[in-house]
Write an enzyme that holds these catalytic residues in place. Structure first.
Site, PDB file in Angstrom:
ATOM      1  N   CYS A   2      44.590  19.085  80.424  1.00 51.00           N
ATOM      2  CA  CYS A   2      44.518  20.319  81.212  1.00 51.00           C
ATOM      3  C   CYS A   2      43.223  20.351  82.029  1.00 51.00           C
ATOM      4  O   CYS A   2      42.245  19.707  81.699  1.00 51.00           O
ATOM      5  CB  CYS A   2      44.497  21.525  80.286  1.00 51.00           C
ATOM      6  SG  CYS A   2      45.763  21.487  79.042  1.00 51.00           S
ATOM      7  N   ARG A  27      44.223  14.398  86.184  1.00 52.05           N
ATOM      8  CA  ARG A  27      44.145  14.447  84.714  1.00 52.05           C
ATOM      9  C   ARG A  27      45.516  14.575  84.084  1.00 52.05           C
ATOM     10  O   ARG A  27      45.670  14.452  82.883  1.00 52.05           O
ATOM     11  CB  ARG A  27      43.261  15.623  84.284  1.00 52.05           C
ATOM     12  CG  ARG A  27      41.842  15.545  84.819  1.00 52.05           C
ATOM     13  CD  ARG A  27      41.158  16.897  84.761  1.00 52.05           C
ATOM     14  NE  ARG A  27      41.010  17.366  83.417  1.00 52.05           N
ATOM     15  CZ  ARG A  27      39.900  17.166  82.679  1.00 52.05           C
ATOM     16  NH1 ARG A  27      38.897  16.510  83.209  1.00 52.05           N
ATOM     17  NH2 ARG A  27      39.793  17.609  81.465  1.00 52.05           N
ATOM     18  N   TRP A  75      48.770  20.810  80.508  1.00 51.88           N
ATOM     19  CA  TRP A  75      49.494  19.633  80.005  1.00 51.88           C
ATOM     20  C   TRP A  75      50.033  20.095  78.676  1.00 51.88           C
ATOM     21  O   TRP A  75      49.277  20.314  77.719  1.00 51.88           O
ATOM     22  CB  TRP A  75      48.494  18.483  79.857  1.00 51.88           C
ATOM     23  CG  TRP A  75      49.060  17.156  79.555  1.00 51.88           C
ATOM     24  CD1 TRP A  75      49.775  16.340  80.388  1.00 51.88           C
ATOM     25  CD2 TRP A  75      48.958  16.438  78.316  1.00 51.88           C
ATOM     26  NE1 TRP A  75      50.109  15.180  79.752  1.00 51.88           N
ATOM     27  CE2 TRP A  75      49.628  15.202  78.478  1.00 51.88           C
ATOM     28  CE3 TRP A  75      48.373  16.714  77.104  1.00 51.88           C
ATOM     29  CZ2 TRP A  75      49.719  14.253  77.466  1.00 51.88           C
ATOM     30  CZ3 TRP A  75      48.444  15.760  76.095  1.00 51.88           C
ATOM     31  CH2 TRP A  75      49.129  14.554  76.276  1.00 51.88           C
ATOM     32  N   ASN A  99      41.706  24.967  77.466  1.00 49.95           N
ATOM     33  CA  ASN A  99      41.992  23.542  77.185  1.00 49.95           C
ATOM     34  C   ASN A  99      41.738  23.343  75.706  1.00 49.95           C
ATOM     35  O   ASN A  99      40.789  23.912  75.161  1.00 49.95           O
ATOM     36  CB  ASN A  99      41.023  22.621  77.947  1.00 49.95           C
ATOM     37  CG  ASN A  99      41.364  22.545  79.433  1.00 49.95           C
ATOM     38  OD1 ASN A  99      42.377  23.099  79.860  1.00 49.95           O
ATOM     39  ND2 ASN A  99      40.512  21.885  80.196  1.00 49.95           N
ATOM     40  N   GLY A 100      42.575  22.526  75.055  1.00 46.92           N
ATOM     41  CA  GLY A 100      42.347  22.228  73.637  1.00 46.92           C
ATOM     42  C   GLY A 100      43.502  22.742  72.800  1.00 46.92           C
ATOM     43  O   GLY A 100      44.565  23.083  73.318  1.00 46.92           O
ATOM     44  N   GLU A 483      45.519  -5.900  77.867  1.00 49.25           N
ATOM     45  CA  GLU A 483      45.166  -4.915  78.904  1.00 49.25           C
ATOM     46  C   GLU A 483      46.175  -4.982  80.048  1.00 49.25           C
ATOM     47  O   GLU A 483      46.614  -3.952  80.568  1.00 49.25           O
ATOM     48  CB  GLU A 483      43.743  -5.175  79.397  1.00 49.25           C
ATOM     49  CG  GLU A 483      43.295  -4.347  80.573  1.00 49.25           C
ATOM     50  CD  GLU A 483      43.379  -2.835  80.353  1.00 49.25           C
ATOM     51  OE1 GLU A 483      43.551  -2.395  79.199  1.00 49.25           O
ATOM     52  OE2 GLU A 483      43.308  -2.097  81.362  1.00 49.25           O
ATOM     53  N   LYS A 487      48.570  -1.901  81.367  1.00 46.83           N
ATOM     54  CA  LYS A 487      48.615  -1.473  82.783  1.00 46.83           C
ATOM     55  C   LYS A 487      50.040  -1.385  83.257  1.00 46.83           C
ATOM     56  O   LYS A 487      50.459  -0.424  83.878  1.00 46.83           O
ATOM     57  CB  LYS A 487      47.834  -2.488  83.637  1.00 46.83           C
ATOM     58  CG  LYS A 487      46.823  -1.940  84.606  1.00 46.83           C
ATOM     59  CD  LYS A 487      46.067  -0.754  84.145  1.00 46.83           C
ATOM     60  CE  LYS A 487      45.310  -1.022  82.895  1.00 46.83           C
ATOM     61  NZ  LYS A 487      44.827   0.183  82.224  1.00 46.83           N
ATOM     62  N   GLU A 490      52.135   1.500  81.375  1.00 50.64           N
ATOM     63  CA  GLU A 490      51.758   2.921  81.535  1.00 50.64           C
ATOM     64  C   GLU A 490      52.065   3.442  82.932  1.00 50.64           C
ATOM     65  O   GLU A 490      52.151   4.653  83.126  1.00 50.64           O
ATOM     66  CB  GLU A 490      50.297   3.136  81.198  1.00 50.64           C
ATOM     67  CG  GLU A 490      49.291   2.539  82.149  1.00 50.64           C
ATOM     68  CD  GLU A 490      47.853   2.933  81.774  1.00 50.64           C
ATOM     69  OE1 GLU A 490      47.620   4.069  81.349  1.00 50.64           O
ATOM     70  OE2 GLU A 490      46.963   2.083  81.907  1.00 50.64           O
ATOM     71  N   HIS A 506      55.724 -17.190  65.523  1.00 48.42           N
ATOM     72  CA  HIS A 506      55.822 -16.360  64.306  1.00 48.42           C
ATOM     73  C   HIS A 506      56.708 -15.151  64.541  1.00 48.42           C
ATOM     74  O   HIS A 506      56.669 -14.194  63.764  1.00 48.42           O
ATOM     75  CB  HIS A 506      54.418 -15.933  63.863  1.00 48.42           C
ATOM     76  CG  HIS A 506      53.527 -17.099  63.575  1.00 48.42           C
ATOM     77  ND1 HIS A 506      53.629 -17.853  62.421  1.00 48.42           N
ATOM     78  CD2 HIS A 506      52.573 -17.692  64.325  1.00 48.42           C
ATOM     79  CE1 HIS A 506      52.746 -18.837  62.461  1.00 48.42           C
ATOM     80  NE2 HIS A 506      52.091 -18.763  63.607  1.00 48.42           N
ATOM     81  N   LYS A 603      44.614  11.555  82.064  1.00 46.61           N
ATOM     82  CA  LYS A 603      43.465  10.683  82.291  1.00 46.61           C
ATOM     83  C   LYS A 603      42.490  10.736  81.135  1.00 46.61           C
ATOM     84  O   LYS A 603      41.912   9.737  80.751  1.00 46.61           O
ATOM     85  CB  LYS A 603      42.738  11.073  83.590  1.00 46.61           C
ATOM     86  CG  LYS A 603      41.548  10.176  83.903  1.00 46.61           C
ATOM     87  CD  LYS A 603      41.960   8.726  84.096  1.00 46.61           C
ATOM     88  CE  LYS A 603      40.794   7.811  84.388  1.00 46.61           C
ATOM     89  NZ  LYS A 603      41.207   6.394  84.371  1.00 46.61           N
TER      90      LYS A 603
HETATM   91  C1  AGP Z   1      44.207   3.220  80.248  1.00 47.46           C
HETATM   92  O1  AGP Z   1      44.693   2.827  81.509  1.00 47.46           O
HETATM   93  C2  AGP Z   1      44.671   4.579  79.852  1.00 47.46           C
HETATM   94  N1  AGP Z   1      44.399   5.552  80.838  1.00 47.46           N
HETATM   95  C3  AGP Z   1      44.159   4.980  78.473  1.00 47.46           C
HETATM   96  O2  AGP Z   1      44.559   3.986  77.556  1.00 47.46           O
HETATM   97  C4  AGP Z   1      42.635   5.148  78.346  1.00 47.46           C
HETATM   98  O3  AGP Z   1      41.999   3.907  78.455  1.00 47.46           O
HETATM   99  C5  AGP Z   1      42.329   5.746  76.972  1.00 47.46           C
HETATM  100  O4  AGP Z   1      42.935   7.028  76.898  1.00 47.46           O
HETATM  101  C6  AGP Z   1      40.822   5.876  76.693  1.00 47.46           C
HETATM  102  O5  AGP Z   1      40.259   6.734  77.628  1.00 47.46           O
HETATM  103  P1  AGP Z   1      38.645   6.832  77.705  1.00 47.46           P
HETATM  104  O6  AGP Z   1      38.144   5.471  78.130  1.00 47.46           O
HETATM  105  O7  AGP Z   1      38.370   7.896  78.712  1.00 47.46           O
HETATM  106  O8  AGP Z   1      38.142   7.183  76.334  1.00 47.46           O
END
Ligand code: AGP
Length: 608
Positions: A2, A27, A75, A99-100, A483, A487, A490, A506, A603
């Site tokens: 949020c 976000r 959110w 937020n929270g 990684e 990418k 997501e 395995h 985000k």
């Molecule tokens: C990565 O592309 C994602 N957005 C997500 O995995 C992100 O890396 C993770 O939420 C950690 O976020 P931060 O680095 O702000 O702690």
């Protein structure tokens, strides 16, 4: 996550709130709302499900000259995305955004029978609770907020206004960031500084347990126990250009392409290539403390976790006598893990607000372990709670998918490892190659991006028909493959998973059929031949392979070879990751998804 904005001053509050919410769109959210008050306290509340554009339509038909207001992008956590569940929530004369998560909202709700609830949210319970102490304006708004928050269990960043006092905004935070913008005859607030850029360069970062009363020319901060807090005004380090797309179609492409510059910012003043050493001031560890380190725990989530894994491989290469354990924060915080003496914990987070990582930090500190932040967001909660730290300085990372932060997090942690190795007296001859390559890396990134971008775009289009993918690598190419898979999954929603090449037989080898394509990282080096034989295993089962390599030796008949050429051999995986980033971007374009705000994701994950 949020987003919260607020304004009190001489200008139109609706305009500030809408433009501020747009800055926070990255976000991730599913509904939005704004409330403003005129000087007599008449409220105009507008909320809409979906994108801010829907809210703007309502605002256009309800334009107000009001000079005070608060806004929110939601959110959904409690209650589906809908106009009724969108913030601000009202209780009598009170309007509140949050937020929270209020964990005890159900039990609080039991004591608020006189309020007619119109939503399923925990936030409306908080608004009703504040109002129950406000007694229709009999008590100051700030006191009512404080009394209510003392009963709350959970996390919050809130802003509240009242039609009874249309010249003040009360804000408070515990576990969800809030920053106050200090202007001339105007005061602003937001859940992150990017909403303040262009309005003021002066900011006050609220701390957990603090409450503030804002008017257009005053800011009063107290703790929940009514102790006055002296406000520390800091400079907002970013600028408008940094938070705009700069001519790119998407923030993601901009942030991929600006990695030469962003890595340069990470390295600025920290690399002495002539002497083959690095210097990190931030961790604040003495030579003696550095020499004593025997064990590193690296904590993060998602991309930050992958950066820690990759950095851990490198640190082991040049500091043989320390052990490195990289852990997923959401798991580690609940484990009964013993951290040995002579340990240091690296807390990795782009946003500096990730709830699981922050909780881990607090658990680790309870064990008396030194914590070092590897963080991007200046003034973020993690950055302020670690014992020392190194900002990666990549500038705001707007796209939900993290790219430039990953590259800089890895290198920042490698530099921290080099700092330990230097203190331990590791031979300069061992360390110099790493320092020299780090110095060359920004240019290597630039040439790699330029040389592969068009080729990757055309390859991604050809593979856009696939819904499943396997990413593969060995050694430093393995966390890089993890990684790359993240990418892709997501933002393109392709079911992409990474495996260590050596793990194929395995189990994962059973997956290989026409539903899948394989994305394999095959750098030259000690394990090159082993990786080549793994490629042959996949080919023998009819794999549809894309191989990323940095050697012309590779000649197996895979469907596509993407070759990167650079004399950066140690950090070849960092360059190969650029291909994976671009591949994910172009695959997502081909699939027509929202590149910067993928479904279901945010985000900064400030809730568990
Ligand atoms: C990565 O592309 C994602 N957005 C997500 O995995 C992100 O890396 C993770 O939420 C950690 O976020 P931060 O680095 O702000 O702690």
């Amino acid at each position: 996550m949020c987003g919260i904005v607020g304004y009190v001053g001489e200008k139109q509050a609706q305009d500030f709130c809408i433009s501020g919410l747009k800055r926070l769109e990255y976000r991730g959210y599913d509904s939005a709302g704004v409330v403003t008050l005129d000087e007599k306290g008449k409220a105009t509340l507008l909320r809409a499900k979906g994108k801010i554009a829907n809210l703007e339509e309502k605002l256009a038909a309800n334009k107000r000259e009001d000079k005070i207001g608060i806004g929110h992008t939601r959110w959904a956590t409690h209650g589906e995305p809908s106009e009724a569940n969108a913030h601000p929530h009202q209780a009598g004369p009170i309007y509140l955004v949050h937020n929270g998560i209020i964990e005890n909202y159900k039990e609080l709700k039991e004591h608020l029978k006189e309020h007619k609830f119109k939503s399923e949210t925990d936030t409306e319970v908080l608004a009703a609770l504040v109002n129950s102490f406000y007694k229709d304006g009999k008590y100051p708004l700030m006191n009512a907020v404080v009394q209510a928050l003392k009963l709350v269990k959970g996390t919050y960043g809130i802003a509240a206004v009242s039609t009874k006092s249309p010249d003040e905004i009360v804000v408070a935070r515990s576990g969800s960031p809030l920053v106050i913008g200090v202007g001339h005859d105007e005061t602003m607030l937001a859940s992150d500084a990017s909403a303040l850029v262009g309005h003021t360069k002066r900011a006050i970062y609220l701390n957990d347990g603090e409450v503030a009363r804002l008017t257009k020319n005053s800011i009063e901060i107290k703790t929940l126990n009514a102790e006055p807090v002296s406000a520390k005004v800091e400079e907002i380090e970013t600028n408008l250009a940094a938070i705009q797309k700069g001519g790119y179609d998407h923030f993601l492409l901009k942030e991929i392409m600006e990695q030469p510059e962003s890595l340069k910012e990470t390295l600025r003043g920290r690399v002495n290539v002539k002497e083959g050493i690095v210097h990190l001031g931030g961790p604040g560890l003495s030579e003696t403390e550095l020499r004593k380190i025997k064990h590193l725990v690296i904590v993060g989530c998602g991309t930050a976790y992958h950066a820690g894994l990759l950095a851990g491989y490198y640190i082991e290469q040049f500091t043989p006598e320390i052990t490195v354990e990289t852990v997923i924060a959401s798991e580690y915080r609940y484990r009964n893990a013993y951290i040995p003496k002579d340990s240091v914990a690296l807390i990795v987070s782009q946003s500096g607000e990730t709830a699981d990582t922050l909780a881990c930090l607090r658990e680790i500190k309870k064990q008396g372990v030194k914590t070092i932040g590897i963080v991007n967001a200046i003034g973020s909660t993690i950055a302020r709670e670690v014992d020392g730290g190194t900002y990666v300085h990549v500038g705001p990372e707007i796209s939900v998918a993290s790219t430039k932060a990953f590259t800089s997090q890895v290198i920042a942690m490698v530099m921290f490892g080099l700092t330990i190795a230097q203190a331990k007296g590791v031979r300069p001859g061992t360390l110099k190659p790493y320092v020299e390559e780090i110095d060359k890396l920004p240019e290597a990134i630039r040439t790699t991006l330029e040389s592969v971008r068009k080729e990757v775009e055309s390859v991604a289009k050809k593979y856009a028909k696939y819904e499943h993918a396997v990413y593969l690598g060995r050694d430093t190419a393995y966390p890089t493959a993890m990684e790359g898979a993240l990418k892709l999954k997501e933002i393109s929603y392709v079911d992409a998973n990474a495996y260590a090449f050596g793990e194929l037989k395995h189990g994962p080898l059973a997956l290989i059929d026409d539903r899948f394509f394989e994305f394999a990282l095959v750098p030259e080096g000690e394990l090159y031949d082993k990786a080549v034989s793994n490629v042959q295993e996949v080919l023998a089962r009819g794999g549809h392979m894309i191989v990323i390599t940095n050697t012309s030796k590779f000649d197996l008949p895979v469907e596509k070879v993407i070759k990167i050429s650079s004399d950066c051999k140690l950090f070849a995986p960092i360059l190969m990751n650029l291909v994976a980033q671009l591949f994910a971007y172009y695959m997502t374009l081909a699939k027509g998804n929202n590149v910067d705000q993928p479904r279901n994701l945010a985000k900064s994950v400030t809730v568990e």
